[in-house]
Design an enzyme around this catalytic site. Structure first.
Site, PDB file in Angstrom:
ATOM      1  N   HIS A 179       0.822  -1.223   0.000  1.00  0.00           N
ATOM      2  CA  HIS A 179       0.000   0.000   0.000  1.00  0.00           C
ATOM      3  C   HIS A 179       0.853   1.271   0.000  1.00  0.00           C
ATOM      4  O   HIS A 179       1.968   1.259  -0.486  1.00  0.00           O
ATOM      5  CB  HIS A 179      -0.996  -0.037   1.167  1.00  0.00           C
ATOM      6  CG  HIS A 179      -1.715  -1.351   1.255  1.00  0.00           C
ATOM      7  ND1 HIS A 179      -2.826  -1.645   0.507  1.00  0.00           N
ATOM      8  CD2 HIS A 179      -1.422  -2.480   1.953  1.00  0.00           C
ATOM      9  CE1 HIS A 179      -3.212  -2.892   0.765  1.00  0.00           C
ATOM     10  NE2 HIS A 179      -2.380  -3.425   1.635  1.00  0.00           N
ATOM     11  N   GLU A 231       1.342 -11.870   5.605  1.00  0.00           N
ATOM     12  CA  GLU A 231       0.297 -11.157   6.356  1.00  0.00           C
ATOM     13  C   GLU A 231       0.697 -11.297   7.819  1.00  0.00           C
ATOM     14  O   GLU A 231       0.532 -12.344   8.436  1.00  0.00           O
ATOM     15  CB  GLU A 231      -1.079 -11.789   6.099  1.00  0.00           C
ATOM     16  CG  GLU A 231      -1.603 -11.589   4.682  1.00  0.00           C
ATOM     17  CD  GLU A 231      -2.155 -10.187   4.420  1.00  0.00           C
ATOM     18  OE1 GLU A 231      -2.033  -9.311   5.310  1.00  0.00           O
ATOM     19  OE2 GLU A 231      -2.699  -9.973   3.316  1.00  0.00           O
TER      20      GLU A 231
HETATM   21 ZN   LIG Z   1      -2.317  -5.295   2.537  1.00  0.00          ZN
END
Ligand SMILES: [Zn+2]
Length: 467
Positions: free
Chosen positions: A295, A428
């Site tokens: 991001h 993650e």
């Molecule tokens: Zn992400």
């Protein structure tokens, strides 16, 4: 990861509407070459040896137009280049060879708020110039035959050239933008790690735009000074970082690349030549790891209670890079600032640098109703055996070191791991929607433990892979 795939296509008049184009299309498919993209008073000028079949789509947040030129090869000197525009509602254009066979050239127009709804195109056969002209923007002439094609020919000699702004682009580069074509020279002050760019015959604009440097920016200070008739831009980088110039694609701009330097000396540190070697060079025998903080910019990623995924993963990625450098690896980041960055340039950076491994760092999220869910997932591309191998090494280290819930090694078609050719994983690192895991994720010592575990897993993988 959560917001990476939400860029919805919006209704958009195909921006290239010119019925004359159809009549001029060659009957047989010919291989075209896009040789240059320039900004002129009449529009955006593409130097190309024929009229390609074009398709365009407009994509929201961030607002951009993707223009594909079919059967068109991008000349190597403009492949992966970025052209500052700052007019016609276009901030900049990114140019790349999107596909090799059949060849597709892709231009991505990053738009600002003044972007026109539609564009018109015309082709100047004799000069091989395809002109894209915005409709409904005042001050543009309708006479393509008088088209000036370089920055210098549109210059009004009665006005001084000004340095208008400094900003970060999507490639982690600091771009110095001038009102007209400029020349420059550079020097590096080793004592202060300051890179000086001297731009003769210019002055600083009274409306100079400057970037905001984040607290973890590798740039410590940017100063502009008027020295006689020249502007000197001095960029001071933190220890461990260096700045180098990049090939120019635009006469009105200078782009400086920011890179981290390995901890292992690669030459005589008193010799500026060895000092400014790009850190991703594999010639020094060190393997390169590309680290991709997910991001950035307006794409904040997963969020809860004002905490953004983009900030957590950037901090974690910098820790990871530092540890890998201490282990003797070269490191390259897809971003080191809070900037907007598409997925494809992240892939291209790793490909161009011929990285040995690619790791994308993310934070997970779920609905409020699933706030009890926590733990780490490590992804590889489906069917990628080396990627799976790398994921297993890294995942095992993370679980052992952090004590996080083991949600397993998984496969998924995330763009950055599917489209990279080297072993690639996406971690993650935890769920921002789980209150206790969120508290750990923002804690810098937990971030460091996570980073150290990822580094150890990468190191184990690359050692076993080398044998
Ligand atoms: Zn992400």
């Amino acid at each position: 990861m959560s917001t990476q795939s939400v860029n919805a296509q919006v209704d958009f008049d195909l921006p290239l509407q010119d019925t004359n184009l159809q009549a001029q299309l060659p009957s047989s498919i010919q291989q075209l070459q896009l040789r240059n993209v320039q900004v002129s008073a009449d529009g955006l000028v593409l130097q190309i040896n024929g009229i390609p079949k074009m398709s365009a789509s407009r994509i929201a947040s961030p607002d951009r137009i993707i223009l594909d030129l079919q059967t068109t090869e991008v000349a190597p000197w403009i492949h992966n280049s970025l052209i500052a525009v700052n007019r016609y509602g276009v901030k900049q254009i990114r140019v790349a060879q999107f596909q090799k066979s059949p060849a597709i050239a892709r231009l991505v127009f990053d738009l600002d708020n003044n972007s026109p709804a539609s564009w018109q195109s015309s082709f100047d056969q004799t000069r091989g110039l395809l002109v894209l002209r915005p409709l409904g923007i005042s001050g543009t002439s309708n006479n393509p035959s008088n088209l000036p094609v370089t920055g210098s020919t549109v210059a009004n000699n009665n006005l001084a050239t000004t340095i208008d702004g400094l900003s970060f682009n999507g490639y982690g580069q600091l771009v110095i933008q001038a009102s007209r074509a400029i020349s420059y020279r550079t020097s590096l002050d080793l004592a202060t790690n300051t890179y000086n760019v001297t731009i003769p015959s210019t002055r600083i604009s009274s409306q100079l735009r400057r970037p905001i440097l984040g607290s973890n920016s590798p740039i410590e200070q940017i100063r502009l000074n008027q020295v006689g008739d020249a502007v000197v831009v001095s960029v001071k980088a933190l220890a461990g970082w260096q700045i180098r110039e990049t090939a120019r694609t635009n006469t009105q701009a200078i782009s400086l690349q920011l890179e981290s330097v390995g901890q292992v000396a690669t030459g005589n540190p008193q010799n500026p030549r060895s000092q400014i070697q790009p850190s991703y060079s594999n010639n020094n025998g060190r393997q390169l790891v590309v680290i991709d903080p997910g991001h950035g910019g307006p794409d904040v990623g997963a969020t809860r209670n004002g905490v953004y995924e983009k900030d957590i993963v950037l901090a974690m990625s910098k820790q990871l890079g530092r540890i890998l450098q201490q282990m003797g690896y070269s490191v390259m980041y897809t971003r080191t600032e809070d900037i907007d960055l598409d997925l494809e340039p992240r892939v291209q950076m790793a490909e161009n640098a011929r990285a040995s491994a690619f790791v994308s760092v993310h934070v997970n999220s779920l609905d409020a109703s699933a706030s009890q869910v926590n733990g780490v997932e490590t992804y590889h591309a489906p069917g990628a055996s080396l990627g799976k191998n790398l994921a297993e090494f890294v995942h095992e280290q993370i679980i052992a070191s952090t004590g996080a819930t083991d949600r397993g090694v998984r496969s998924a078609r995330f763009h950055v791991i599917v489209n990279t050719s080297m072993p690639a994983i996406l971690v993650e690192t935890g769920f921002i929607t789980n209150p206790s895991e969120a508290a750990r994720l923002v804690n810098s010592s937990y971030q460091e433990r996570m980073a150290a575990a990822i580094a150890k897993g990468i190191d184990q993988f690359l050692r076993s892979y080398r044998r």
